[in-house]
Design an enzyme around this catalytic site. Sequence first.
Site, mmCIF file in Angstrom:
data_model
loop_
_atom_site.group_PDB
_atom_site.id
_atom_site.type_symbol
_atom_site.label_atom_id
_atom_site.label_comp_id
_atom_site.label_asym_id
_atom_site.label_seq_id
_atom_site.Cartn_x
_atom_site.Cartn_y
_atom_site.Cartn_z
ATOM 1 N N ASP A 29 0.871 -1.300 0.035
ATOM 2 C CA ASP A 29 -0.125 0.193 -0.170
ATOM 3 C C ASP A 29 0.956 1.241 -0.027
ATOM 4 O O ASP A 29 0.217 2.306 0.083
ATOM 5 C CB ASP A 29 -0.979 0.116 0.993
ATOM 6 N N SER A 30 1.986 1.078 0.105
ATOM 7 C CA SER A 30 3.043 2.230 -0.188
ATOM 8 C C SER A 30 2.750 2.826 -1.767
ATOM 9 O O SER A 30 3.351 3.969 -1.905
ATOM 10 C CB SER A 30 4.474 1.789 -0.221
ATOM 11 N N ASP A 38 -0.663 -6.509 0.198
ATOM 12 C CA ASP A 38 -1.064 -5.582 1.531
ATOM 13 C C ASP A 38 -2.686 -5.444 1.372
ATOM 14 O O ASP A 38 -3.232 -5.211 0.479
ATOM 15 C CB ASP A 38 -0.606 -4.267 1.426
ATOM 16 N N GLU A 94 -1.215 -5.408 8.812
ATOM 17 C CA GLU A 94 -0.278 -4.703 9.770
ATOM 18 C C GLU A 94 -1.164 -4.939 11.187
ATOM 19 O O GLU A 94 -2.404 -4.915 11.062
ATOM 20 C CB GLU A 94 -0.346 -3.095 9.329
ATOM 21 N N GLU A 105 9.616 -3.792 10.716
ATOM 22 C CA GLU A 105 9.981 -2.367 9.990
ATOM 23 C C GLU A 105 10.319 -1.696 11.258
ATOM 24 O O GLU A 105 9.626 -1.326 12.068
ATOM 25 C CB GLU A 105 8.819 -2.008 9.242
#
Length: 266
Positions: free
Chosen positions: A45-46, A84, A114, A181
């Site tokens: 989703d970056s 994602d 996440e 991360e």
Amino acid sequence: MPEVTLTTLHGLKAKGEKITMLTCYDATFAKAASQAGVEVLLVGDSLGMVLQGHDSTLPVTTAEMAYHTACVKRGNEGALILADLPFMAHATPEQAFANCAMLMQAGAHMIKLEGAAWLAETIRLLAERGVPVCAHMGLTPQTVNVLGGYKVQGRQEAQARQMRADAIALEQAGAAMLLLECVPSELAAEITQAVSIPVIGIGAGNATDGQVLVLHDMLGLSLSGRVPKFVKNFMVGQPDIGSALAAYVKAVKDVSFPASEHGFSA
């Protein structure tokens, strides 16, 4: 390269061979990266930041993720595709399952979520229904507003202890892989040893089972002009993008990347 599966990744961890991962959002780069030997293509989703120009990943929708996953599938030559689940797409386990189905129908082989231990129920439901899950811990960009910015996570002992416990809990719930991360290198090493599933790092030192970077970052492309500490520009000294991708794969495999300057201390 031969088709990469989850079994392949577990085998690499067992052998002590590093796993290579890069973000990827389209067919052309999917072909280039997989031909260079990148084992996992992360449809992240970056894309909300590097492709769409947003200042966070929050505006990205599941439909957009499915579109880019399908694009990557069409160019991929053997890599495992990890997609994602975007912001608020897994508010409930049932919602997560429906959205995961959309991404897997688009071509994903595994889904990344996440969160921390609170994800256990969702991961258990997904695993029982045949959806392999990668749990993303540490700095989770979808909760950047709660975290107060893009900051290293796990520096305080209590937080580090909780992160170790959460990693074990998520593996027990059925997570097939972890991504850490912006976590202190020593903590990332401890978590990698504490679980049997592959652990991929970004800004988490070189003791994890593999590495991931944002494709545009490692090619020296930055919309904001800010380069995270954990990034290396692999285009430097290379004649073309294919050579830069191959250099990244080699550097991860021989553990020359990340170097100490790319990691964080407690």
